[in-house]
Design an enzyme around this catalytic site. Structure first.
Site, mmCIF file in Angstrom:
data_model
loop_
_atom_site.group_PDB
_atom_site.id
_atom_site.type_symbol
_atom_site.label_atom_id
_atom_site.label_comp_id
_atom_site.label_asym_id
_atom_site.label_seq_id
_atom_site.Cartn_x
_atom_site.Cartn_y
_atom_site.Cartn_z
ATOM 1 N N ARG A 23 12.167 54.207 3.643
ATOM 2 C CA ARG A 23 13.216 54.558 4.609
ATOM 3 C C ARG A 23 13.784 53.328 5.314
ATOM 4 O O ARG A 23 14.858 53.412 5.909
ATOM 5 C CB ARG A 23 12.695 55.614 5.591
ATOM 6 N N GLU B 257 -6.622 53.892 7.702
ATOM 7 C CA GLU B 257 -7.755 54.558 8.342
ATOM 8 C C GLU B 257 -8.979 54.518 7.408
ATOM 9 O O GLU B 257 -10.079 54.197 7.814
ATOM 10 C CB GLU B 257 -7.348 55.993 8.667
HETATM 11 P P1 AMP Z 1 2.409 51.896 10.171
HETATM 12 O O1 AMP Z 1 2.119 50.877 9.117
HETATM 13 O O2 AMP Z 1 1.202 52.634 10.646
HETATM 14 O O3 AMP Z 1 3.207 51.290 11.345
HETATM 15 O O4 AMP Z 1 3.301 53.033 9.517
HETATM 16 C C1 AMP Z 1 4.639 52.815 9.308
HETATM 17 C C2 AMP Z 1 5.130 53.408 8.029
HETATM 18 O O5 AMP Z 1 4.646 54.737 7.804
HETATM 19 C C3 AMP Z 1 6.630 53.510 8.073
HETATM 20 O O6 AMP Z 1 7.161 53.159 6.796
HETATM 21 C C4 AMP Z 1 6.905 54.956 8.427
HETATM 22 O O7 AMP Z 1 8.054 55.414 7.760
HETATM 23 C C5 AMP Z 1 5.657 55.717 8.009
HETATM 24 N N1 AMP Z 1 5.160 56.612 9.070
HETATM 25 C C6 AMP Z 1 4.003 56.473 9.766
HETATM 26 N N2 AMP Z 1 3.828 57.466 10.641
HETATM 27 C C7 AMP Z 1 4.916 58.264 10.510
HETATM 28 C C8 AMP Z 1 5.346 59.467 11.174
HETATM 29 N N3 AMP Z 1 4.631 60.062 12.147
HETATM 30 N N4 AMP Z 1 6.532 60.018 10.795
HETATM 31 C C9 AMP Z 1 7.280 59.425 9.824
HETATM 32 N N5 AMP Z 1 6.928 58.307 9.178
HETATM 33 C C10 AMP Z 1 5.752 57.727 9.508
#
Ligand code: AMP
Length: 180
Positions: free
Chosen positions: A67, A104
């Site tokens: 995205r 996780e």
């Molecule tokens: P992180 O690496 O934990 O910051 O996760 C970010 C990535 O996971 C991004 O590419 C987001 O599009 C996706 N992502 C994580 N949590 C969500 C959520 N609650 N809703 C939508 N996309 C998420």
């Protein structure tokens, strides 16, 4: 923040759909497809994402799969910068580098073409959402491995309670439109 800008952000926020328990139990998934479908919201989102970077030099916008590609390319075009995709493993066809990050349970990996960033290039990292910050931190590692300089981060949504900002390059500002 000006009232006008706050009203726009509230409007964009109203077009983000929260889907409970997707893709797994306990996750509140932030679905931006209603925002993408709305022509005015599409234009306003690009405009607001680009605005903090208009007066600084940006050579490349790095978008995170998948995205982060949607607005990352728009942002790059508006900023007269190039666009660089960071992808999940085994998608990029040419010579590449990788970075791993903790999930996780277990590890995940992202990749970038080895010739995507030249030493000294000024880079903005963009994704639709920052949660734990692991993906954006891994993208930072890739940019820095190639000698690039991260000059800022850009997200539509920040889940601030997960404190993802702490994993990012400390001297680069983080611009999130909607902070939850
Ligand atoms: P992180 O690496 O934990 O910051 O996760 C970010 C990535 O996971 C991004 O590419 C987001 O599009 C996706 N992502 C994580 N949590 C969500 C959520 N609650 N809703 C939508 N996309 C998420």
């Amino acid at each position: 923040m000006q009232n006008h800008q706050k009203a726009i952000i509230d409007y964009l926020n109203s077009l983000i759909r929260t889907v409970p328990d997707f893709p797994k139990p306990g996750i509140q998934f932030k679905d931006i497809t209603p925002l993408l479908k709305n022509p005015e919201a599409l234009r306003l989102t690009t405009e607001l994402l680009v605005s903090p970077f208009r007066d600084i030099q940006v050579d490349a916008v790095v978008g995170l799969e998948s995205r982060g590609f949607l607005f990352g390319t728009n942002m790059a075009a508006e900023l007269h910068a190039g666009f660089v995709p960071v992808r999940k493993p085994n998608k990029l066809p040419s010579d590449k580098i990788f970075a791993e990050y903790e999930l996780e349970y277990g590890k995940d990996k992202v990749e970038m073409h080895s010739d995507a960033i030249k030493p000294g290039e000024r880079v903005v990292i963009h994704d639709d959402l920052i949660a734990t910050g692991g993906t954006a931190a891994a993208a930072t590692e890739l940019v820095e491995k190639l000698g690039g300089v991260v000059v800022g981060y850009s997200f539509i949504i920040e889940l601030s309670f997960l404190e993802g900002q702490q994993k990012l390059a400390q001297n680069a500002p983080v611009h999130s439109l909607i902070v939850l």
